[in-house]
Design a protein around this motif. Structure first.
Motif, mmCIF file in Angstrom:
data_model
loop_
_atom_site.group_PDB
_atom_site.id
_atom_site.type_symbol
_atom_site.label_atom_id
_atom_site.label_comp_id
_atom_site.label_asym_id
_atom_site.label_seq_id
_atom_site.Cartn_x
_atom_site.Cartn_y
_atom_site.Cartn_z
ATOM 1 N N LEU A 335 -8.572 116.720 85.714
ATOM 2 C CA LEU A 335 -8.294 116.232 84.045
ATOM 3 C C LEU A 335 -9.519 116.430 83.304
ATOM 4 C CD1 LEU A 335 -6.051 112.899 85.108
ATOM 5 C CD2 LEU A 335 -5.737 115.574 83.819
ATOM 6 N N ASN A 336 -10.452 116.302 83.738
ATOM 7 C CA ASN A 336 -11.980 116.149 83.217
ATOM 8 C C ASN A 336 -12.339 117.212 82.853
ATOM 9 O OD1 ASN A 336 -12.258 112.584 84.352
ATOM 10 N ND2 ASN A 336 -13.465 113.222 85.815
ATOM 11 N N LEU A 337 -12.933 118.545 83.992
ATOM 12 C CA LEU A 337 -12.850 119.672 83.217
ATOM 13 C C LEU A 337 -11.823 120.048 81.979
ATOM 14 C CD1 LEU A 337 -12.319 121.629 87.081
ATOM 15 C CD2 LEU A 337 -14.616 121.422 85.682
ATOM 16 N N ILE A 338 -10.047 120.100 82.203
ATOM 17 C CA ILE A 338 -9.732 120.280 80.486
ATOM 18 C C ILE A 338 -10.458 119.551 79.116
ATOM 19 C CG2 ILE A 338 -7.035 119.897 80.059
ATOM 20 C CD1 ILE A 338 -6.393 119.875 82.413
ATOM 21 N N ALA A 339 -10.601 118.326 79.506
ATOM 22 C CA ALA A 339 -10.973 117.156 78.689
ATOM 23 C C ALA A 339 -12.277 118.145 78.011
ATOM 24 C CB ALA A 339 -11.559 115.686 79.543
ATOM 25 N N ASN A 340 -12.755 118.447 79.212
ATOM 26 C CA ASN A 340 -14.523 118.945 78.613
ATOM 27 C C ASN A 340 -14.155 120.616 77.558
ATOM 28 O OD1 ASN A 340 -15.796 117.165 79.546
ATOM 29 N ND2 ASN A 340 -15.956 117.623 81.757
ATOM 30 N N SER A 341 -13.082 121.164 77.855
ATOM 31 C CA SER A 341 -12.973 122.638 78.044
ATOM 32 C C SER A 341 -11.482 122.969 76.317
ATOM 33 C CB SER A 341 -12.471 123.400 78.640
ATOM 34 O OG SER A 341 -11.794 124.505 78.150
ATOM 35 N N PRO A 342 -12.058 122.813 75.178
ATOM 36 C CA PRO A 342 -10.478 122.607 74.420
ATOM 37 C C PRO A 342 -9.941 124.210 74.715
ATOM 38 C CG PRO A 342 -12.917 122.334 73.268
ATOM 39 C CD PRO A 342 -13.016 122.581 74.333
ATOM 40 N N ASP A 343 -10.329 125.484 75.008
ATOM 41 C CA ASP A 343 -9.444 126.488 75.811
ATOM 42 C C ASP A 343 -8.428 126.099 77.229
ATOM 43 O OD1 ASP A 343 -8.569 129.224 75.816
ATOM 44 O OD2 ASP A 343 -9.733 128.858 78.046
ATOM 45 N N LEU A 344 -8.433 125.291 77.843
ATOM 46 C CA LEU A 344 -7.861 124.933 78.663
ATOM 47 C C LEU A 344 -7.408 123.870 78.416
ATOM 48 C CD1 LEU A 344 -10.502 124.199 81.403
ATOM 49 C CD2 LEU A 344 -9.079 126.327 81.944
ATOM 50 N N PRO A 360 -7.118 104.955 83.576
ATOM 51 C CA PRO A 360 -7.889 105.063 81.547
ATOM 52 C C PRO A 360 -8.960 105.652 81.632
ATOM 53 C CG PRO A 360 -7.293 102.763 82.945
ATOM 54 C CD PRO A 360 -7.267 104.117 84.495
ATOM 55 N N LEU A 361 -9.788 105.989 82.402
ATOM 56 C CA LEU A 361 -11.075 106.481 81.778
ATOM 57 C C LEU A 361 -10.883 108.468 81.470
ATOM 58 C CD1 LEU A 361 -14.105 106.875 80.597
ATOM 59 C CD2 LEU A 361 -14.484 106.734 83.661
ATOM 60 N N GLU A 362 -9.929 108.528 82.497
ATOM 61 C CA GLU A 362 -9.754 109.992 82.052
ATOM 62 C C GLU A 362 -8.761 110.113 81.059
ATOM 63 O OE1 GLU A 362 -10.594 110.998 87.093
ATOM 64 O OE2 GLU A 362 -7.993 110.355 86.529
ATOM 65 N N ALA A 363 -7.514 109.845 81.081
ATOM 66 C CA ALA A 363 -7.666 109.124 79.659
ATOM 67 C C ALA A 363 -8.202 109.428 78.539
ATOM 68 C CB ALA A 363 -6.136 108.238 79.923
ATOM 69 N N ALA A 364 -9.142 108.144 78.239
ATOM 70 C CA ALA A 364 -9.591 108.179 77.344
ATOM 71 C C ALA A 364 -10.845 109.793 76.930
ATOM 72 C CB ALA A 364 -10.745 107.263 77.337
ATOM 73 N N ARG A 365 -10.365 109.830 78.329
ATOM 74 C CA ARG A 365 -11.643 112.110 77.882
ATOM 75 C C ARG A 365 -10.798 112.322 77.328
ATOM 76 N NH1 ARG A 365 -14.392 111.078 83.581
ATOM 77 N NH2 ARG A 365 -15.613 109.605 83.190
ATOM 78 N N LEU A 366 -9.580 113.032 77.764
ATOM 79 C CA LEU A 366 -8.559 113.435 77.056
ATOM 80 C C LEU A 366 -8.276 113.499 76.032
ATOM 81 C CD1 LEU A 366 -6.511 113.763 80.480
ATOM 82 C CD2 LEU A 366 -7.058 115.801 79.453
ATOM 83 N N LEU A 367 -8.700 112.199 75.788
ATOM 84 C CA LEU A 367 -7.543 111.552 74.556
ATOM 85 C C LEU A 367 -9.024 111.217 73.609
ATOM 86 C CD1 LEU A 367 -4.928 108.918 74.990
ATOM 87 C CD2 LEU A 367 -4.836 111.190 73.990
ATOM 88 N N GLY A 368 -10.441 111.368 73.418
ATOM 89 C CA GLY A 368 -11.148 111.577 73.401
ATOM 90 C C GLY A 368 -11.665 110.371 72.443
ATOM 91 N N MET A 369 -11.159 109.200 72.964
ATOM 92 C CA MET A 369 -11.508 107.991 72.511
ATOM 93 C C MET A 369 -12.236 107.466 73.806
ATOM 94 S SD MET A 369 -7.456 106.409 72.685
ATOM 95 C CE MET A 369 -7.274 107.445 71.149
ATOM 96 N N THR A 370 -12.252 105.619 73.779
ATOM 97 C CA THR A 370 -12.596 105.028 74.691
ATOM 98 C C THR A 370 -11.428 105.074 75.668
ATOM 99 O OG1 THR A 370 -12.475 102.493 73.440
ATOM 100 C CG2 THR A 370 -14.923 103.918 73.572
ATOM 101 N N SER A 371 -12.060 104.564 76.749
ATOM 102 C CA SER A 371 -11.450 103.370 77.282
ATOM 103 C C SER A 371 -10.081 102.453 77.462
ATOM 104 C CB SER A 371 -11.631 103.466 78.568
ATOM 105 O OG SER A 371 -12.957 102.969 79.170
ATOM 106 N N ALA A 372 -11.826 101.907 76.300
ATOM 107 C CA ALA A 372 -10.678 99.935 75.989
ATOM 108 C C ALA A 372 -9.962 100.384 74.829
ATOM 109 C CB ALA A 372 -12.509 99.378 75.555
ATOM 110 N N ILE A 373 -10.636 101.721 74.063
ATOM 111 C CA ILE A 373 -8.602 101.553 73.333
ATOM 112 C C ILE A 373 -7.861 101.966 73.965
ATOM 113 C CG2 ILE A 373 -7.599 103.401 71.412
ATOM 114 C CD1 ILE A 373 -11.181 103.744 70.374
ATOM 115 N N VAL A 374 -7.586 103.083 74.626
ATOM 116 C CA VAL A 374 -6.251 103.539 75.516
ATOM 117 C C VAL A 374 -5.925 101.957 76.350
ATOM 118 C CG1 VAL A 374 -5.522 103.906 78.209
ATOM 119 C CG2 VAL A 374 -6.994 105.533 76.427
ATOM 120 N N GLN A 375 -6.677 101.155 77.141
ATOM 121 C CA GLN A 375 -6.518 100.083 77.895
ATOM 122 C C GLN A 375 -5.491 98.283 76.287
ATOM 123 O OE1 GLN A 375 -5.229 100.779 80.834
ATOM 124 N NE2 GLN A 375 -7.073 99.196 81.512
ATOM 125 N N ALA A 376 -5.395 99.202 75.249
ATOM 126 C CA ALA A 376 -5.613 98.223 74.287
ATOM 127 C C ALA A 376 -4.040 98.406 73.995
ATOM 128 C CB ALA A 376 -6.404 98.218 72.714
#
Length: 491
Positions: A335-344, A360-376
């Motif tokens: 998931l982290n590799l995908i979050a760092n690559s628009p092509d992937l 939550p932190l991996e989800a935040a990376r994929l969505l381009g937000m903070t984990s606090a926003i994900v958890q909210a």
């Protein structure tokens, strides 16, 4: 399954019921149901002391109806009523009824600790953080059961998060929620604050309710896939799984996932290592160890990410997997590799046929937000991931959220023992195993999450953990839970 309704849906149901039944009927029914729940929590009701915290709104009206009913039952009741104009005629009538009863209205917490506290400060309509006297009461550590009415005061009934920045909420041991259950009682901070949840339908016909906003996960959601093994089955009947990962120093992660896949019934299980790995698993020699670079990714259901790292070889293997025809489970470094690559990201969205298992932190990376926003708003985050990547999503954490298309599910199993390294690798391995055995993506995700949590609950009930529970102990427990479910299925 158990249906969960949003605050907006509950408001619509309330309005329609009030028009048909007359004003005040639902509040009276709520007060009776809450009084019965309170009496069930009291060991010796007629010798008990109950403190009722009542706010100025309709939740306070429910609390005042509860106080009047308890007082009429001969129970010693104290009411701490926050000042403010009643929000409705029903709440004003409930106040008058409580004042006419034997309940004592008090200005401060009683010197003698009560046997039960009823929280009716604020309900599902709260939109701002608790402040002033309400905040002080919410932060009080009561040494007795606390029964919240509808929702613990300060908790968002849609999201399971505490309302507002720097907000606080009542910590209830029990919640009686009215009309129907709510998503915000079963995920995130709610898993610590709501306690045991029971529903009082207030005599309304659920058949007339709209489609639920979400559902609680349970064996009925994947029962059609729980089948006993046939006498003429062979290893090819139950699919191949490959756990792809294991960069230097992290070879344990794919082995944990592979063991989970093995113990949940996959026919053949491979651990495919990005960097040179062990020749075999000394604990489970049934697992076949391979180099990921030379492995045929079209020959197995793929679980990508456990201990995968971020090297060029890891990215190469991930890209090759995305180009394979197999259904994928993508976890951790995948998931982290995908979050760092628009092509992937684009490739994943275009291919579909994937189950994503972010924390939550991996989800935040994929969505381009903070984990606090994900958890909210965990439900919204999971649904956005599912939409963006055309995937089934398991957003891990307390009250894991599963998003499949437009459907949302909350998982009730699991405990803090799962908060240790490697348990996510086990979950990914279970999910890959179920997919390899022919389970559809929705059922595989729901089944994997429920079994994973139920195994942790089984271990804790057996005296293993939650402190010190390890990921390596889960696969055998999952096997026991899964076989128990299969045995209970009709022949």
């Amino acid at each position: 399954m158990h249906s969960l309704f949003s605050v907006a849906q509950i408001r619509t149901i309330e309005q329609e019921a009030a028009a048909a039944l007359g004003q005040g009927t639902l509040m009276e029914r709520a007060g009776r149901a809450a009084a019965m729940a309170a009496q069930a929590l009291l060991g010796s009701p007629h010798q008990a002391q109950v403190l009722v915290l009542a706010g100025p709104g309709n939740n306070g009206g429910d609390a005042l109806e509860t106080a009047a009913n308890l007082a009429e039952a001969g129970i010693e009741v104290s009411v701490l009523h926050l000042p403010g104009a009643a929000s409705s005629a029903e709440a004003a009538r409930a106040l008058g009824r409580a004042q006419a009863s034997t309940a004592a209205f008090v200005a401060a917490l009683p010197a003698t600790p009560p046997d039960l506290v009823v929280d009716g400060l604020f309900g599902i309509g709260l939109t701002r953080p608790l402040s002033g006297r309400a905040r002080e009461l919410a932060q009080t550590a009561f040494r007795c059961p606390v029964l919240a009415l509808d929702v613990p005061s300060g908790l968002d009934a849609d999201t399971g998060a505490v309302v507002g920045p720097d907000g606080v909420a009542v910590r209830a041991t029990h919640t009686i929620t009215f009309i129907a259950d709510k998503p915000g009682l079963h995920t995130g901070e709610a898993t610590e604050l709501a306690g045991q949840v029971q529903v009082a339908a207030l005599e309304l016909d659920a058949a007339r309710f709209p489609a639920p906003a979400a559902q609680l996960n349970g064996p009925s959601a994947f029962a059609s896939c729980l089948k006993a093994r046939t006498a003429n089955a062979h290893k090819g009947s139950y699919g191949n799984v490959a756990i792809v990962g294991g960069a230097n120093g992290m070879t344990g992660a794919p082995l944990l996932g592979a063991r989970a896949a093995l113990f949940t019934g996959a026919g053949r299980v491979y651990a495919a290592f990005v960097d040179p790995g062990p020749s075999h698993d000394p604990v489970q020699p049934e697992i076949m160890c391979r180099a990921a670079g030379g492995f045929d990714f079209s020959a197995a259901t793929l679980v990508l990410g456990p201990g995968m790292g971020h090297s060029p070889d890891a990215a190469r293997d991930l890209l090759r997997a995305l180009e394979s025809p197999q259904v994928l489970v993508i976890d951790a470094d995948g998931l982290n590799l995908i979050a760092n690559s628009p092509d992937l990201q684009q490739r994943l969205a275009q291919r579909g046929r994937a189950v994503l298992t972010p924390h939550p932190l991996e989800a935040a990376r994929l969505l381009g937000m903070t984990s606090a926003i994900v958890q909210a708003d965990r439900l919204a985050a999971a649904q956005e991931l599912a939409r963006r990547f055309a995937a089934t999503v398991i957003l891990k954490g307390a009250g894991s959220v599963i998003a499949h298309g437009a459907a949302l599910y909350l998982n009730p199993t699991g405990n803090p023992g799962l908060a240790t390294a490697g348990t996510g690798d086990v979950l990914a391995g279970i999910c890959g195993s179920l997919l390899a055995q022919g389970w559809p993506e929705r059922e595989a995700a729901l089944g994997a999450v429920w079994l994973h949590g139920a195994a942790a609950d089984h271990l804790v009930a057996s005296g293993v953990g939650p402190i010190g529970l390890t990921a390596g102990e889960l696969p055998r427990a999952v096997r026991e839970v899964m076989n128990g479910l299969v045995r209970r299925q009709p022949v």
